[in-house]
Design a protein around this motif. Structure first.
Motif, PDB file in Angstrom:
ATOM      1  N   VAL A  80      10.299 -58.337 -64.328  1.00 27.37           N
ATOM      2  CA  VAL A  80       9.848 -57.621 -63.134  1.00 27.37           C
ATOM      3  C   VAL A  80       9.703 -56.141 -63.478  1.00 27.37           C
ATOM      4  CG1 VAL A  80      10.259 -57.157 -60.693  1.00 27.37           C
ATOM      5  CG2 VAL A  80      11.179 -59.240 -61.736  1.00 27.37           C
ATOM      6  N   MET A  81       8.545 -55.579 -63.146  1.00 25.60           N
ATOM      7  CA  MET A  81       8.307 -54.148 -63.337  1.00 25.60           C
ATOM      8  C   MET A  81       7.896 -53.532 -62.008  1.00 25.60           C
ATOM      9  SD  MET A  81       6.265 -53.399 -66.892  1.00 25.60           S
ATOM     10  CE  MET A  81       4.870 -54.493 -66.611  1.00 25.60           C
ATOM     11  N   ASP A  82       8.265 -52.273 -61.792  1.00 23.74           N
ATOM     12  CA  ASP A  82       7.724 -51.554 -60.645  1.00 23.74           C
ATOM     13  C   ASP A  82       6.937 -50.352 -61.151  1.00 23.74           C
ATOM     14  OD1 ASP A  82       9.179 -48.750 -59.576  1.00 23.74           O
ATOM     15  OD2 ASP A  82      10.266 -49.840 -61.143  1.00 23.74           O
ATOM     16  N   PHE A  83       5.979 -49.896 -60.342  1.00 28.50           N
ATOM     17  CA  PHE A  83       5.136 -48.754 -60.709  1.00 28.50           C
ATOM     18  C   PHE A  83       5.429 -47.540 -59.839  1.00 28.50           C
ATOM     19  CE2 PHE A  83       1.380 -51.422 -62.574  1.00 28.50           C
ATOM     20  CZ  PHE A  83       2.141 -51.668 -63.701  1.00 28.50           C
ATOM     21  N   GLY A  84       6.626 -47.462 -59.271  1.00 31.42           N
ATOM     22  CA  GLY A  84       6.950 -46.376 -58.351  1.00 31.42           C
ATOM     23  C   GLY A  84       6.945 -45.009 -59.007  1.00 31.42           C
TER      24      GLY A  84
END
Length: 284
Positions: free
Chosen positions: A90-94
């Motif tokens: 899981v990756m976030d781009f925040g």
């Protein structure tokens, strides 16, 4: 390593551009997605950004991307980590990282998460703004890389390499503090310059007839989405206030030089600031 399934939550500029970039680099990958805006979801299908709608991430997904406003990321991340299988990353781009990393620091599946932030974007939003080459050759900042499982982050690196992204490593606090100065402050400045001229327009209706390319380029970011930027201001309040205080001091000093007819001081300030052009040229 063969990538087969990717799921994207949030199909706006970054999520949509990532999907298009993946499709270009890995044509056989199946991409599903969801968005809280039903219109965006329909647009993402019609524009070929995703292959199918799915409110729930598919079983056996290689990678799940969270590309939603920053205040929604931590609860989404907690829920997804609770549900995923061991082989899913899981990756976030925040645009902020410190609070997100703290929120899941003790999660038993912390090794399934990679904190990521692509330094790419435009002033536009929504699926229609997505570009297949938006992330190509751009910087990808990674935080707390050592906490992510080695085999899982190899999946991310396969994508980063295909997009020729330049990897940079930062601690979450340093990321948020520096982004407050070079990204978040520039958006505030653009918004408030636009507001100042709009306020002036109430008495001078033709003022925008005087606006040239310099004004247009300076207020370009004022077209950015408040839905995305208000949560960033909230999440990164302390660092943004530090940046704002320094900026306001410089504005006050500039104003005082002008009030006092100190034009040599104004010249020196502007001349010294010219060096930023050379610095930015070196970063290209």
């Amino acid at each position: 390593m063969e990538l087969k399934k990717i799921h994207i939550i949030g199909l706006g500029l970054l999520g949509g551009s990532f999907a298009l970039g993946i499709k270009k680099a890995f044509p056989s990958v199946k991409i599903s997605g969801t968005d809280r805006n039903p219109t965006h979801l329909d647009e993402a299908i019609s524009l070929g950004i995703i292959d199918e709608k799915s409110d729930h991430h598919p079983q056996g997904a290689d990678i799940i991307i969270i590309a939603t406003p920053v205040h929604t990321i931590s609860p989404l991340l907690q829920k997804i980590l609770d549900e995923i299988q061991p082989e899913t990353l899981v990756m976030d781009f925040g645009s902020t990282k410190e609070e997100i990393c703290k929120a899941i620091s003790l999660h038993p599946k912390r090794q399934n998460y990679l904190a990521a932030h692509p330094i790419a974007g435009t002033e536009y939003s929504g699926p229609a703004a997505a570009l297949p080459d938006l992330l190509l050759n751009k910087i990808m900042i990674l935080c707390e890389l050592e906490k992510t499982d080695l085999q899982l982050k190899a999946k991310a690196y396969e994508i980063f390499e295909a997009l020729n992204m330049k990897i940079r490593f930062m601690e979450p606090h340093d990321h948020d503090n520096q982004l407050a100065f070079v990204s978040h402050l520039s958006h505030i400045s653009s918004f408030m310059l636009g507001k100042t001229v709009l306020d002036k327009m109430e008495n001078d209706k033709n003022i925008f007839n005087m606006a040239g390319s310099g004004f247009a380029s300076t207020v370009r970011l004022a077209k950015s989405s408040p839905d995305m930027w208000t949560p960033i201001m909230q999440e990164n309040k302390t660092n943004i206030l530090e940046a704002l205080n320094g900026y306001i001091k410089n504005l006050i000093d500039f104003r005082d030089n002008l009030v006092n007819d100190e034009y040599e001081e104004l010249f020196d300030k502007m001349k010294n600031t010219n060096q930023i052009g050379n610095i930015l040229d070196l970063k290209k």
